[in-house]
Design an enzyme around this catalytic site. Structure first.
Site, PDB file in Angstrom:
ATOM      1  N   GLY A 183      11.355   5.539   7.381  1.00 34.91           N
ATOM      2  CA  GLY A 183      10.131   5.026   7.258  1.00 34.91           C
ATOM      3  C   GLY A 183       9.501   5.236   5.774  1.00 34.91           C
TER       4      GLY A 183
ATOM      5  N   GLU B 142      17.192   9.467  12.673  1.00 39.06           N
ATOM      6  CA  GLU B 142      16.533   8.267  13.023  1.00 39.06           C
ATOM      7  C   GLU B 142      16.595   8.030  14.522  1.00 39.06           C
ATOM      8  OE1 GLU B 142      15.113   5.421  12.301  1.00 39.06           O
ATOM      9  OE2 GLU B 142      14.099   6.339  10.577  1.00 39.06           O
TER      10      GLU B 142
ATOM     11  N   THR C 229      -1.429  10.914  12.767  1.00 36.68           N
ATOM     12  CA  THR C 229      -2.993  10.778  13.109  1.00 36.68           C
ATOM     13  C   THR C 229      -2.907   9.783  14.329  1.00 36.68           C
ATOM     14  OG1 THR C 229      -3.444   8.875  11.694  1.00 36.68           O
ATOM     15  CG2 THR C 229      -3.723  11.264  10.551  1.00 36.68           C
TER      16      THR C 229
ATOM     17  N   ALA D 283      -2.344  18.433  10.552  1.00 35.56           N
ATOM     18  CA  ALA D 283      -3.439  18.179   9.445  1.00 35.56           C
ATOM     19  C   ALA D 283      -3.333  16.608   9.247  1.00 35.56           C
ATOM     20  CB  ALA D 283      -2.852  18.737   8.145  1.00 35.56           C
ATOM     21  N   PRO D 284      -4.448  16.019   9.420  1.00 34.84           N
ATOM     22  CA  PRO D 284      -4.528  14.519   9.143  1.00 34.84           C
ATOM     23  C   PRO D 284      -4.379  14.103   7.801  1.00 34.84           C
ATOM     24  CG  PRO D 284      -6.724  15.705   9.271  1.00 34.84           C
ATOM     25  CD  PRO D 284      -5.753  16.757   9.800  1.00 34.84           C
TER      26      PRO D 284
ATOM     27  N   HIS E 176      -7.092   1.678   3.792  1.00 33.28           N
ATOM     28  CA  HIS E 176      -5.817   1.816   3.556  1.00 33.28           C
ATOM     29  C   HIS E 176      -4.911   0.539   3.747  1.00 33.28           C
ATOM     30  CE1 HIS E 176      -6.601   5.920   4.906  1.00 33.28           C
ATOM     31  NE2 HIS E 176      -5.432   6.157   4.518  1.00 33.28           N
TER      32      HIS E 176
ATOM     33  N   LYS F 246      -1.289   0.299   8.451  1.00 39.19           N
ATOM     34  CA  LYS F 246      -1.830   1.562   9.078  1.00 39.19           C
ATOM     35  C   LYS F 246      -2.266   1.141  10.536  1.00 39.19           C
ATOM     36  CE  LYS F 246      -4.724   5.648   8.721  1.00 39.19           C
ATOM     37  NZ  LYS F 246      -3.637   6.465   9.085  1.00 39.19           N
TER      38      LYS F 246
ATOM     39  N   GLY G 196      -7.421   9.539  10.201  1.00 40.19           N
ATOM     40  CA  GLY G 196      -7.745  10.802  10.787  1.00 40.19           C
ATOM     41  C   GLY G 196      -8.481  11.545   9.740  1.00 40.19           C
TER      42      GLY G 196
END
Length: 270
Positions: free
Chosen positions: A14, A37, A103, A125-126, A158, A162, A168
């Site tokens: 990704g 993967e 997120t 953590a976002p 974004h 997304k 987040g």
């Protein structure tokens, strides 16, 4: 602690996975031990560094964490809420620390993360950017001084791919502001406006979302009064800032006991 930390990256092909691999190659205290993967991927067996465009790293992409269980110390996960929970369950069973940058978790999934963190070290953590985490500190300060008399709005943008909205990071911004004001974000958040909405409720925190093109991530908190407006903004121009933060989190987490941590703790900001 000076020993190098071995990491594994899930979702290696990704956008974020490739950036994490690239970041790992640049680190002095991090070694890429594994890259994973999905089963059936045509990329199985390819060198992870070649996939990321940084040259061979002698780490072949695999389709199973079980196959590389002895090759890494910390798993880094920027996948999806459902996949992250599966990976967290595996880490708990195999006594591996995990850094989660995913997120979009719902309440039940957050409860699962809390439960698993009693067994293994977890950084959730976002946003792992150092700049964003400094911004969160500035938000608390601005809210203490101006929050009770200004209109507060959060705007985020974004890329078109997304999947969750608001981001987040934007929600974390809202939580910090609401907590500083002694409010419950679930009760005071307004997500978008349409039609005849009436006069703005001064106790609300507004959110606006943009999804377009290849925007990596932009976040602004606006404190608007009559005659002046303060805006606190962070703009990311590359995913590398998130990847480098994840490397920093992985190195820090490798020396921690079981528990749920965030980037504020990793960076010593709290």
């Amino acid at each position: 602690m000076t020993a190098k930390v071995r990491i594994a990256v899930v979702g290696a092909s990704g956008r974020m996975g490739r950036t994490l691999i690239e970041s790992a190659k640049q680190q002095q205290v991090i070694i890429l031990g594994a890259a994973i993967e999905r089963t059936g991927s045509s990329l199985i067996g390819i060198d992870a560094g070649v996939l990321a465009g940084v040259g061979a790293m002698n780490v072949a992409i695999t389709d199973s964490l079980d196959k590389v269980v002895n090759d890494f110390d910390v798993l880094i996960d920027f996948t999806s809420p459902e996949s992250s929970i599966i990976h967290l369950d595996w880490c708990a069973k195999n006594h591996k620390a995990i850094v989660i940058g995913t997120t979009g978790f719902n309440h039940a999934q957050k409860e699962q993360i809390n439960a698993y963190s009693e067994q293994v070290p977890v950084v959730l953590a976002p946003n792992m950017s150092v700049g964003v985490n400094v911004m969160w500190k500035l938000l608390a300060l601005a809210t203490e001084v101006m929050g009770d008399y200004t209109d507060i709005e959060i705007i985020e943008a974004h890329h078109r791919h997304k999947k969750d909205a608001p981001s987040g990071t934007a929600l974390k911004m809202g939580e910090i502001i609401a907590q500083t004001l002694g409010r419950d974000l679930e009760q005071c958040a307004v997500f978008g406006r349409e039609g005849i909405t009436g006069e703005r409720d001064p106790n609300t925190i507004g959110f606006a979302t943009v999804r377009a093109g290849d925007i990596v991530g932009e976040h602004t908190a606006m404190f608007a009064d009559i005659g002046e407006r303060l805006e606190i903004t962070h703009k990311a121009s590359s995913r590398m800032t998130f990847a480098n933060g994840a490397m920093r989190a992985a190195f820090w987490l490798s020396d921690q006991n079981a528990g749920l941590y965030d980037m504020q703790q990793v960076l010593g900001l709290n």
